[in-house]
Design a protein around this motif. Sequence first.
Motif, PDB file in Angstrom:
ATOM      1  N   GLN A   1       0.808  -1.111  -0.027  1.00  0.00           N
ATOM      2  CA  GLN A   1       0.082  -0.061  -0.145  1.00  0.00           C
ATOM      3  C   GLN A   1       0.881   1.202   0.095  1.00  0.00           C
ATOM      4  O   GLN A   1       0.601   2.214  -0.720  1.00  0.00           O
ATOM      5  CB  GLN A   1      -1.134  -0.075   1.204  1.00  0.00           C
ATOM      6  CG  GLN A   1      -2.041  -1.166   1.189  1.00  0.00           C
ATOM      7  CD  GLN A   1      -2.725  -1.147   2.341  1.00  0.00           C
ATOM      8  OE1 GLN A   1      -2.538  -0.759   3.685  1.00  0.00           O
ATOM      9  NE2 GLN A   1      -4.206  -1.541   2.327  1.00  0.00           N
ATOM     10  N   ILE A   2       1.820   1.195   0.770  1.00  0.00           N
ATOM     11  CA  ILE A   2       2.947   2.438   0.965  1.00  0.00           C
ATOM     12  C   ILE A   2       3.569   2.614  -0.595  1.00  0.00           C
ATOM     13  O   ILE A   2       3.453   3.726  -0.964  1.00  0.00           O
ATOM     14  CB  ILE A   2       4.072   2.079   1.869  1.00  0.00           C
ATOM     15  CG1 ILE A   2       3.273   2.191   3.319  1.00  0.00           C
ATOM     16  CG2 ILE A   2       5.084   3.256   2.082  1.00  0.00           C
ATOM     17  CD1 ILE A   2       4.143   1.928   4.339  1.00  0.00           C
ATOM     18  N   SER A   3       3.743   1.573  -1.172  1.00  0.00           N
ATOM     19  CA  SER A   3       4.382   1.799  -2.448  1.00  0.00           C
ATOM     20  C   SER A   3       3.314   2.290  -3.720  1.00  0.00           C
ATOM     21  O   SER A   3       3.806   3.293  -4.343  1.00  0.00           O
ATOM     22  CB  SER A   3       5.053   0.423  -2.911  1.00  0.00           C
ATOM     23  OG  SER A   3       4.058  -0.679  -3.075  1.00  0.00           O
ATOM     24  N   LYS A   4       2.168   2.014  -3.234  1.00  0.00           N
ATOM     25  CA  LYS A   4       1.244   2.465  -4.314  1.00  0.00           C
ATOM     26  C   LYS A   4       1.073   3.873  -3.963  1.00  0.00           C
ATOM     27  O   LYS A   4       0.797   4.591  -4.975  1.00  0.00           O
ATOM     28  CB  LYS A   4      -0.060   1.618  -4.324  1.00  0.00           C
ATOM     29  CG  LYS A   4       0.008   0.234  -4.815  1.00  0.00           C
ATOM     30  CD  LYS A   4      -1.268  -0.807  -4.641  1.00  0.00           C
ATOM     31  CE  LYS A   4      -1.183  -1.905  -5.218  1.00  0.00           C
ATOM     32  NZ  LYS A   4      -2.352  -2.491  -5.107  1.00  0.00           N
ATOM     33  N   MET A   5       1.031   4.433  -2.932  1.00  0.00           N
ATOM     34  CA  MET A   5       0.527   5.689  -2.302  1.00  0.00           C
ATOM     35  C   MET A   5       2.010   6.497  -3.133  1.00  0.00           C
ATOM     36  O   MET A   5       1.477   7.735  -3.416  1.00  0.00           O
ATOM     37  CB  MET A   5       0.398   5.869  -1.078  1.00  0.00           C
ATOM     38  CG  MET A   5      -0.770   5.332  -0.491  1.00  0.00           C
ATOM     39  SD  MET A   5      -0.939   5.896   1.174  1.00  0.00           S
ATOM     40  CE  MET A   5       0.146   4.765   2.112  1.00  0.00           C
ATOM     41  N   LYS A   6       2.985   6.139  -2.824  1.00  0.00           N
ATOM     42  CA  LYS A   6       4.233   6.800  -3.411  1.00  0.00           C
ATOM     43  C   LYS A   6       4.206   6.961  -4.812  1.00  0.00           C
ATOM     44  O   LYS A   6       4.391   8.105  -5.411  1.00  0.00           O
ATOM     45  CB  LYS A   6       5.577   6.054  -2.858  1.00  0.00           C
ATOM     46  CG  LYS A   6       5.812   6.247  -1.395  1.00  0.00           C
ATOM     47  CD  LYS A   6       7.105   5.676  -0.958  1.00  0.00           C
ATOM     48  CE  LYS A   6       7.358   5.722   0.338  1.00  0.00           C
ATOM     49  NZ  LYS A   6       8.684   5.119   0.690  1.00  0.00           N
ATOM     50  N   GLU A   7       3.890   5.952  -5.546  1.00  0.00           N
ATOM     51  CA  GLU A   7       3.720   5.927  -6.957  1.00  0.00           C
ATOM     52  C   GLU A   7       2.652   6.824  -7.472  1.00  0.00           C
ATOM     53  O   GLU A   7       2.727   7.610  -8.616  1.00  0.00           O
ATOM     54  CB  GLU A   7       3.395   4.638  -7.628  1.00  0.00           C
ATOM     55  CG  GLU A   7       3.117   4.461  -9.023  1.00  0.00           C
ATOM     56  CD  GLU A   7       4.709   4.714  -9.716  1.00  0.00           C
ATOM     57  OE1 GLU A   7       4.682   5.063 -11.177  1.00  0.00           O
ATOM     58  OE2 GLU A   7       5.783   4.514  -8.963  1.00  0.00           O
ATOM     59  N   SER A   8       1.309   7.091  -6.491  1.00  0.00           N
ATOM     60  CA  SER A   8       0.237   7.828  -6.953  1.00  0.00           C
ATOM     61  C   SER A   8       0.897   9.359  -6.880  1.00  0.00           C
ATOM     62  O   SER A   8       0.570  10.254  -7.882  1.00  0.00           O
ATOM     63  CB  SER A   8      -0.789   7.552  -6.022  1.00  0.00           C
ATOM     64  OG  SER A   8      -1.766   8.534  -6.444  1.00  0.00           O
ATOM     65  N   ILE A   9       1.592   9.594  -5.860  1.00  0.00           N
ATOM     66  CA  ILE A   9       2.147  10.873  -5.590  1.00  0.00           C
ATOM     67  C   ILE A   9       3.157  11.381  -6.603  1.00  0.00           C
ATOM     68  O   ILE A   9       3.167  12.377  -7.224  1.00  0.00           O
ATOM     69  CB  ILE A   9       2.574  10.983  -4.318  1.00  0.00           C
ATOM     70  CG1 ILE A   9       1.625  10.807  -3.204  1.00  0.00           C
ATOM     71  CG2 ILE A   9       3.387  12.194  -3.979  1.00  0.00           C
ATOM     72  CD1 ILE A   9       2.182  10.773  -1.612  1.00  0.00           C
ATOM     73  N   ARG A  10       3.827  10.570  -6.968  1.00  0.00           N
ATOM     74  CA  ARG A  10       4.916  10.463  -7.976  1.00  0.00           C
ATOM     75  C   ARG A  10       4.406  11.153  -9.549  1.00  0.00           C
ATOM     76  O   ARG A  10       4.846  11.965 -10.172  1.00  0.00           O
ATOM     77  CB  ARG A  10       5.854   9.481  -8.340  1.00  0.00           C
ATOM     78  CG  ARG A  10       6.943   9.968  -9.322  1.00  0.00           C
ATOM     79  CD  ARG A  10       7.807   8.609  -9.370  1.00  0.00           C
ATOM     80  NE  ARG A  10       6.909   7.544 -10.122  1.00  0.00           N
ATOM     81  CZ  ARG A  10       6.527   7.365 -11.433  1.00  0.00           C
ATOM     82  NH1 ARG A  10       7.092   8.327 -12.157  1.00  0.00           N
ATOM     83  NH2 ARG A  10       6.067   6.606 -11.983  1.00  0.00           N
ATOM     84  N   ILE A  11       3.073  10.331  -9.887  1.00  0.00           N
ATOM     85  CA  ILE A  11       2.593  10.522 -11.092  1.00  0.00           C
ATOM     86  C   ILE A  11       1.877  12.027 -11.149  1.00  0.00           C
ATOM     87  O   ILE A  11       1.513  12.737 -11.796  1.00  0.00           O
ATOM     88  CB  ILE A  11       1.598   9.200 -11.556  1.00  0.00           C
ATOM     89  CG1 ILE A  11       2.085   8.121 -11.380  1.00  0.00           C
ATOM     90  CG2 ILE A  11       0.567   9.716 -12.589  1.00  0.00           C
ATOM     91  CD1 ILE A  11       1.233   6.913 -11.523  1.00  0.00           C
TER      92      ILE A  11
END
Length: 337
Positions: free
Chosen positions: A72-82
Amino acid sequence: MARAEWANYHNNSSSGIYNNGRGKLCSYKRSTLVVCSINIVVALFVLHSLYTSLYRYPYNDSTNAFRYTSDQISKMKESIRIRKESEPTELIKLVEELKKEFLREERVVEVPLSLKQKIADELLLRLRAVNASGNSTVQREAVEGWRKEKLREVRLLTSGKPANSTFLPEEAGVLVRALGSGWAEFSEEIGLWIPLQIIHEEHDDKPEGVDDLDREILPGRQLPPECHAELHTDYDGAAVKWGLTNPKESAYDCCMACLDQAKMAKPNEKKCNIWVYCPSETGCYSPDIYEHKNQECWLKYAEQPKLNFKDIYPDSYRSSHRNVPVTVAWVAGVVSV
C-alpha cells in the motif's frame, strides 16, 4: 463349611464394594483437576492476549493503530509521483512570475515633486513644439507619443541597457508605473487634463451659434450658447456665490445657477455674470490657500471680466509657484445679464 464360605463371600463382597467406591472417588477428583487445569490455561491465555493488545495499541496513540502494508505504501508513493509529474509546472511558474510583476507594477510609488516638475516641463515643451494649444486631439496625440517614447526609455534603463534618456537610472524605477499602468492617475496629479473631442467628419450637426469648445465632452447636459463656455479657462471676479460650499453636478448646472441668480438678484445685489466650474475628478488648481475639489461652482461678478489663466500656465508663473500643473483645469464662461 457353609458358614466359612458365607463369611468369605461376605468379605469379598465388602472388599469389592470398597474398592469400587475408591475407584469412583479417584475418577471424580481426576476429572475435577483436568477441568480446573483447562480453566487456568484459558484464563492465562486471555490475560496474555489482553496484555499483548494493550502493549501494541496503547490507548493514547489510537491513531497509529492502523498500519499500512508495504504494498500500500509503495502504491501511494507511486500515485504522488504521477500526480506531481502531471502538474503543469511551467505554467504555474509563469503565472507566479506574472503575479509578481503585476504586484510590482501595482505597488504605489510616490514620484518626487522635482521629478513631477521635470515631466510637466517636458510635456509643455512637446505641446508647444506641435502648436497644440487650441486643438485637444493634437494635444492628446502629442502627449501620448511623448509618454510611449519615455516609457521605452525608462524600461531600457531599468533593464540595465544603455538608453539616450533625459531621466537618470535611479529615476527610472518610479517612472515605470507612472508612465505605464498608472498614467491616468499620474497625469491627474501633474494637472494634465485633456477632454475628449468629437469630430463630425461625415456631417456637421452642431447647433448654430455653439462654440467649438462645446464639442469637447463634459459631464452633464450640453451647454447652451448663452453660457459661452470656455475650456481650460479661469476668470477673475468678486464672488457672488462661494464655490467651496456650492457644488454642482455639471458645468451646465453651474451656468444655469449663474443665470438664475442674475434673474432673482435684488436691485442692490451684484448679479452673476461669470461662472467658473471644476470638472476634474482630482480637483483644480487656484493661487489661493484653499483646496479646490471636483464640482466646485463659483458664481462671480466683474464689470470688466478679466482672465486669470487660459489654456496653459505660463513658465514664469510655474517657476515661481510650486505644485502648479501644466494646463488649466477650470471651465468658465461670461454670460450677458
